[in-house]
Design an enzyme around this catalytic site. Structure first.
Site, PDB file in Angstrom:
ATOM      1  CD  GLU A   1      -2.882  -1.022   2.446  1.00  0.00           C
ATOM      2  OE1 GLU A   1      -2.592  -0.265   3.381  1.00  0.00           O
ATOM      3  OE2 GLU A   1      -3.896  -1.723   2.430  1.00  0.00           O
TER       4      GLU A   1
ATOM      5  CD  GLU B   1      -4.025  -5.964   3.598  1.00  0.00           C
ATOM      6  OE1 GLU B   1      -4.777  -5.142   4.157  1.00  0.00           O
ATOM      7  OE2 GLU B   1      -2.790  -5.849   3.580  1.00  0.00           O
TER       8      GLU B   1
HETATM    9  C1  PNW Z   1      -4.293  -2.271   5.606  1.00  0.00           C
HETATM   10  N1  PNW Z   1      -8.179   2.788   4.775  1.00  0.00           N
HETATM   11  O1  PNW Z   1      -4.236  -0.925   5.937  1.00  0.00           O
HETATM   12  C2  PNW Z   1      -2.954  -2.864   5.972  1.00  0.00           C
HETATM   13  O2  PNW Z   1      -2.311  -3.445   4.873  1.00  0.00           O
HETATM   14  C3  PNW Z   1      -3.007  -3.840   7.115  1.00  0.00           C
HETATM   15  O3  PNW Z   1      -1.747  -3.943   7.702  1.00  0.00           O
HETATM   16  C4  PNW Z   1      -4.086  -3.419   8.104  1.00  0.00           C
HETATM   17  O4  PNW Z   1      -4.070  -4.147   9.281  1.00  0.00           O
HETATM   18  C5  PNW Z   1      -5.404  -3.585   7.377  1.00  0.00           C
HETATM   19  O5  PNW Z   1      -5.403  -2.877   6.157  1.00  0.00           O
HETATM   20  C6  PNW Z   1      -6.606  -3.158   8.193  1.00  0.00           C
HETATM   21  O6  PNW Z   1      -6.586  -1.792   8.471  1.00  0.00           O
HETATM   22  C7  PNW Z   1      -5.271  -0.052   5.644  1.00  0.00           C
HETATM   23  O7  PNW Z   1      -8.101   3.876   5.326  1.00  0.00           O
HETATM   24  C8  PNW Z   1      -5.143   1.226   6.108  1.00  0.00           C
HETATM   25  O8  PNW Z   1      -9.090   2.496   3.970  1.00  0.00           O
HETATM   26  C9  PNW Z   1      -6.100   2.173   5.823  1.00  0.00           C
HETATM   27  C10 PNW Z   1      -7.211   1.832   5.068  1.00  0.00           C
HETATM   28  C11 PNW Z   1      -7.359   0.555   4.604  1.00  0.00           C
HETATM   29  C12 PNW Z   1      -6.377  -0.396   4.905  1.00  0.00           C
END
Ligand code: PNW
Length: 500
Positions: free
Chosen positions: A184, A395
């Site tokens: 990401e 994911e």
């Molecule tokens: C991901 N959003 O992060 C990460 O890859 C993981 O490590 C994390 O635990 C998982 O999603 C759950 O949060 C994100 O704002 C961070 O949409 C932000 C967002 C989505 C995913």
């Protein structure tokens, strides 16, 4: 499931086959985690500190001052993790490598025996059970030493990362065939360097795009190393994964702004790799250059790519990897309205406000509404913009708060997304080859600590043994995988003790 004494309050039964609920042959299912979020063992043997060790040890940075010192204790309990993956019937398990565990100095002059063996054991343990390891090389665990040298804002990081990637390919490419270079880019750069809510906690309006450029080049160098030095022999595949929030206009008048939002949020880290011409999305490049000039900067806040860099980055993929969680609507900010920062309240760069439609089902977590149709729309958008690529969803999941084994909301969220994936495959002709639940088990949810749970397995963080217990969603997912369909019935209030 192997814990035969476990009480689960719903039973999942596969029912009669129906063609439109069946996954294509070869479609694969997995679950994911990342190193800092599960491993613990933060100061064992020669491991050095990561930016997350330092950040989480600084009071006030993480909710309840939680840290990943022990986390799920997967450093010691990796065999349990492998067993859980096997009980679910996973085809693959996505996990990440801790850079400072493998390379305590940050550089390849010293490779940790302990770190090397830890991942060797995990990879071999998975393969013994017939589960493919899918490795994320960088899931936000930077050695602190490299951060002290500027981290992702220092252009030299593209070589530091490439050198690290070569080490891990050398160690594991004989057994690992699917690689994600970086997790990401947009989230990592913005939360780390702009809003500063995650490690290293820097709040600098210029730093995020510097990171954004270096991440693209670092990925490209690592992809090219594999392609040239390892692919001919090992025949694996490498990509980067993008976090994609599906943004749509709040009203038809805001369609142009929504389009610009997608060009920024999806295009920024897709266009350089997947478009024919490469480089930043032209509309975004122009927009930020113009705005930077108005703000009095001598050059654009979005650093330019040189023609050589455009060529270096273009085409560095073997498939398109994506993380999808939720959607948002876009509207222009009103005069004087405060715009909270990205990712889910607003986009100050575009003077845009992000909201949720009232009909989208809310979760207990502020940023997350259930919008599975957004995943299908996102996939169609990607295909229209970048062509008929192979998509691997690495994911997708559902956040909850508090302990709860009967997680029916998580089940319906996963089912909703899988339905949209089937529609995208069957109605839109999109080549989606696999799906990953985030996460195999509850873990350290970054700045939210242990307060937010994503696990198919519940982890008891108050218990030194870090006991893992399958939730109803684990039984559901195992049944989907086993039947290779969505024709799975959920029977509530039934006590099952049998193996699925
Ligand atoms: C991901 N959003 O992060 C990460 O890859 C993981 O490590 C994390 O635990 C998982 O999603 C759950 O949060 C994100 O704002 C961070 O949409 C932000 C967002 C989505 C995913």
């Amino acid at each position: 499931m192997s814990q035969t004494a476990t009480f689960v309050f719903c039973a999942i039964l596969a029912t009669a086959y129906s063609a439109d609920r069946k996954f294509p042959p070869g479609f694969i299912f997995g679950a994911g985690t990342s190193s800092y979020q599960i491993e613990g063992g933060w100061n064992v043997t020669d491991k050095s500190e990561s930016i997350w060790d330092v950040f989480a040890h600084t009071p006030g940075k993480v909710r309840n001052d939680d840290n990943g010192d022990i986390a799920c204790d997967s450093y010691n309990k990796w065999k349990d993790d492998v067993q859980m993956a096997a009980d679910l019937g996973l085809h693959f398990y996505r996990f990440s490598l801790s850079w400072p565990r493998l390379l305590p100095t940050g550089f390849p002059n010293e490779i940790s025996e302990d770190g090397k063996n830890y991942y060797n054991n995990l990879i071999d343990g998975l393969l013994e059970k017939g589960i493919q390891p899918v490795i994320t090389i960088y899931h936000w665990e930077l050695p602190q030493r490299l951060q002290n040298l500027g981290g992702w804002t220092n252009p030299s990081i593209t070589d530091w990362f490439a050198d690290y990637a070569r080490v891990v390919y050398t160690l594991y490419a004989d057994r690992v065939k699917t690689w994600i270079t970086i997790n990401e880019p947009i989230i990592m750069c913005d939360l780390s360097y702009n809003t500063g809510v995650t490690a290293p906690g820097i709040k600098d309006p210029l730093a995020s795009y510097m990171c954004g450029k270096h991440v693209m080049i670092a990925h490209a160098k690592a992809w090219r190393i594999y392609d040239k030095e390892f692919k001919p022999k090992h025949k694996g595949r490498v990509s980067v994964t993008n976090q994609l929030i599906w943004f749509e206009a709040k009203t038809p008048e805001e369609e142009e702004l929504a389009k610009l939002t997608r060009d920024l949020s999806v295009g920024l880290h897709s266009h350089p790799i997947y478009s024919k011409e490469g480089g930043w999305p032209p509309v975004i490049e122009e927009y930020i250059a113009k705005k930077s000039k108005e703000e009095g900067y001598a050059r654009s806040r979005l650093p330019e790519f040189t023609p050589e860099e455009i060529e270096l980055v273009k085409g560095t993929y073997d498939f398109y990897a994506l993380n999808y969680y939720t959607g948002g609507t876009i509207r222009k900010a009103r005069d004087g309205e405060t715009i909270d920062p990205w990712p889910l309240s607003g986009l100050p760069e575009l003077e845009a406000v992000i909201e949720k439609r009232p009909e989208w089902k809310k979760s207990e977590v502020y940023w997350f509404s259930v919008y599975p149709e957004g995943l299908r729309k996102q996939l169609v958008w990607l295909k229209e913009n970048y062509g008929d690529l192979e998509f691997l969803i690495v994911e997708n999941g559902y956040p909850s708060i508090g302990l709860n084994l009967q997680d029916l909301n998580r089940i319906s969220c996963i089912e909703g997304h899988l339905e949209q994936i089937l529609l995208a495959i069957k109605e839109d002709g999109i080549n989606i080859t696999g799906y990953t639940v985030w996460s195999l088990m509850d873990n350290f949810e970054w700045n939210e600590g242990y307060s937010i749970k994503f696990g198919l397995y519940e982890v008891d963080f108050a218990d030194p043994a870090r006991t893992r217990t399958p939730r109803a969603s684990a039984h559901y997912y195992a049944s989907v995988i086993k039947s290779h369909t969505l024709d799975v019935n959920i029977v509530e209030n039934k006590h099952i003790t049998d193996e699925l």
